[in-house]
Write a protein that holds these residues in place. Structure first.
Motif, short mmCIF file in Angstrom:
data_model
loop_
_atom_site.label_atom_id
_atom_site.label_comp_id
_atom_site.label_asym_id
_atom_site.label_seq_id
_atom_site.Cartn_x
_atom_site.Cartn_y
_atom_site.Cartn_z
N VAL A 176 0.85 -1.19 0.00
CA VAL A 176 0.00 0.00 0.00
C VAL A 176 0.89 1.24 0.00
O VAL A 176 1.65 1.46 0.94
CB VAL A 176 -0.95 0.02 1.22
N GLY A 177 0.79 1.99 -1.08
CA GLY A 177 1.54 3.24 -1.22
C GLY A 177 0.58 4.41 -1.29
O GLY A 177 -0.64 4.26 -1.17
N VAL A 178 1.12 5.58 -1.52
CA VAL A 178 0.32 6.79 -1.61
C VAL A 178 -0.71 6.66 -2.73
O VAL A 178 -1.84 7.12 -2.61
CB VAL A 178 1.22 8.02 -1.84
N GLU A 179 -0.32 5.96 -3.82
CA GLU A 179 -1.16 5.85 -5.00
C GLU A 179 -2.45 5.07 -4.75
O GLU A 179 -3.47 5.34 -5.37
CB GLU A 179 -0.39 5.16 -6.14
N ASN A 180 -2.44 4.09 -3.85
CA ASN A 180 -3.63 3.27 -3.63
C ASN A 180 -4.10 3.31 -2.18
O ASN A 180 -4.88 2.48 -1.74
CB ASN A 180 -3.38 1.83 -4.08
N LEU A 181 -3.66 4.29 -1.44
CA LEU A 181 -3.94 4.40 -0.01
C LEU A 181 -5.43 4.54 0.30
O LEU A 181 -5.94 3.91 1.22
CB LEU A 181 -3.16 5.60 0.54
N ASP A 182 -6.13 5.36 -0.47
CA ASP A 182 -7.53 5.66 -0.16
C ASP A 182 -8.43 4.43 -0.09
O ASP A 182 -9.39 4.42 0.67
CB ASP A 182 -8.11 6.65 -1.17
N GLN A 183 -8.12 3.41 -0.86
CA GLN A 183 -9.00 2.24 -0.86
C GLN A 183 -8.90 1.43 0.43
O GLN A 183 -9.75 0.58 0.69
CB GLN A 183 -8.73 1.37 -2.08
N TYR A 184 -7.91 1.71 1.27
CA TYR A 184 -7.74 0.96 2.52
C TYR A 184 -8.17 1.75 3.75
O TYR A 184 -8.16 1.21 4.85
CB TYR A 184 -6.28 0.53 2.67
N ILE A 185 -8.55 2.99 3.57
CA ILE A 185 -8.94 3.84 4.70
C ILE A 185 -10.41 3.64 5.01
O ILE A 185 -11.25 3.71 4.11
CB ILE A 185 -8.65 5.32 4.41
N CYS A 186 -10.72 3.40 6.26
CA CYS A 186 -12.11 3.30 6.71
C CYS A 186 -12.62 4.73 6.85
O CYS A 186 -12.27 5.44 7.80
CB CYS A 186 -12.17 2.55 8.04
N GLN A 187 -13.41 5.16 5.90
CA GLN A 187 -13.86 6.55 5.84
C GLN A 187 -14.74 6.93 7.02
O GLN A 187 -14.70 8.06 7.48
CB GLN A 187 -14.61 6.81 4.52
N ASP A 188 -15.52 5.98 7.53
CA ASP A 188 -16.44 6.29 8.62
C ASP A 188 -15.73 6.59 9.93
O ASP A 188 -16.22 7.35 10.76
CB ASP A 188 -17.42 5.13 8.83
N THR A 189 -14.55 5.98 10.13
CA THR A 189 -13.82 6.18 11.38
C THR A 189 -12.50 6.92 11.20
O THR A 189 -11.78 7.15 12.16
CB THR A 189 -13.52 4.82 12.06
N ASN A 190 -12.17 7.27 9.93
CA ASN A 190 -10.91 7.95 9.62
C ASN A 190 -9.72 7.13 10.14
O ASN A 190 -8.81 7.64 10.76
CB ASN A 190 -10.90 9.37 10.18
#
Length: 122
Positions: free
Chosen positions: A6-20
């Protein structure tokens, strides 16, 4: 268990948006750049599985990106130790900086092969 780089390029897909929060359950390897980006964005990294009952909705662009993202294939490093993972990241860094390789799949595959070759021949 195969690990995903997981790098900067694909980071967003691993972040739990509801809990940050990003839950690093052992199936991923975070690059130094990803860790820096998480810190700058104020996103908490929890080393362990996502707790039951926690929903992790993603923004539409992240979900679409995740659906099209290639799966990392690093079968030889599936049981990599923490030391091996650090070495894989170091080799990936050299490949990216010195040789201009930016594709995460290629970086992970080459780095894993280098580390395995070194381990077998030492």
């Amino acid at each position: 268990m195969k690990k995903k780089l997981v790098g900067v390029e694909n980071l967003d897909q691993y972040i739990c948006q509801d809990t940050n929060t990003l839950y690093a359950d052992g199936s991923i390897i975070l690059t130094a750049g990803a860790k820096d980006a998480l810190s700058k964005r104020g996103i908490t990294v929890v080393y362990g599985p996502k707790p039951e009952g926690v929903a992790c909705g993603q923004p539409a662009h992240a979900a679409a990106h995740a659906a099209n993202a290639p799966v990392q294939d690093g079968g030889e490093a599936s049981d990599a130790s923490e030391e091996d993972e650090r070495l894989i990241l170091a080799v990936a860094s050299v490949l990216k900086e010195k040789y201009g390789i930016n594709d995460l799949n290629t970086l992970y595959t080459l780095s894993t092969k280098v580390v395995m070759t070194v381990k077998v021949n030492l």
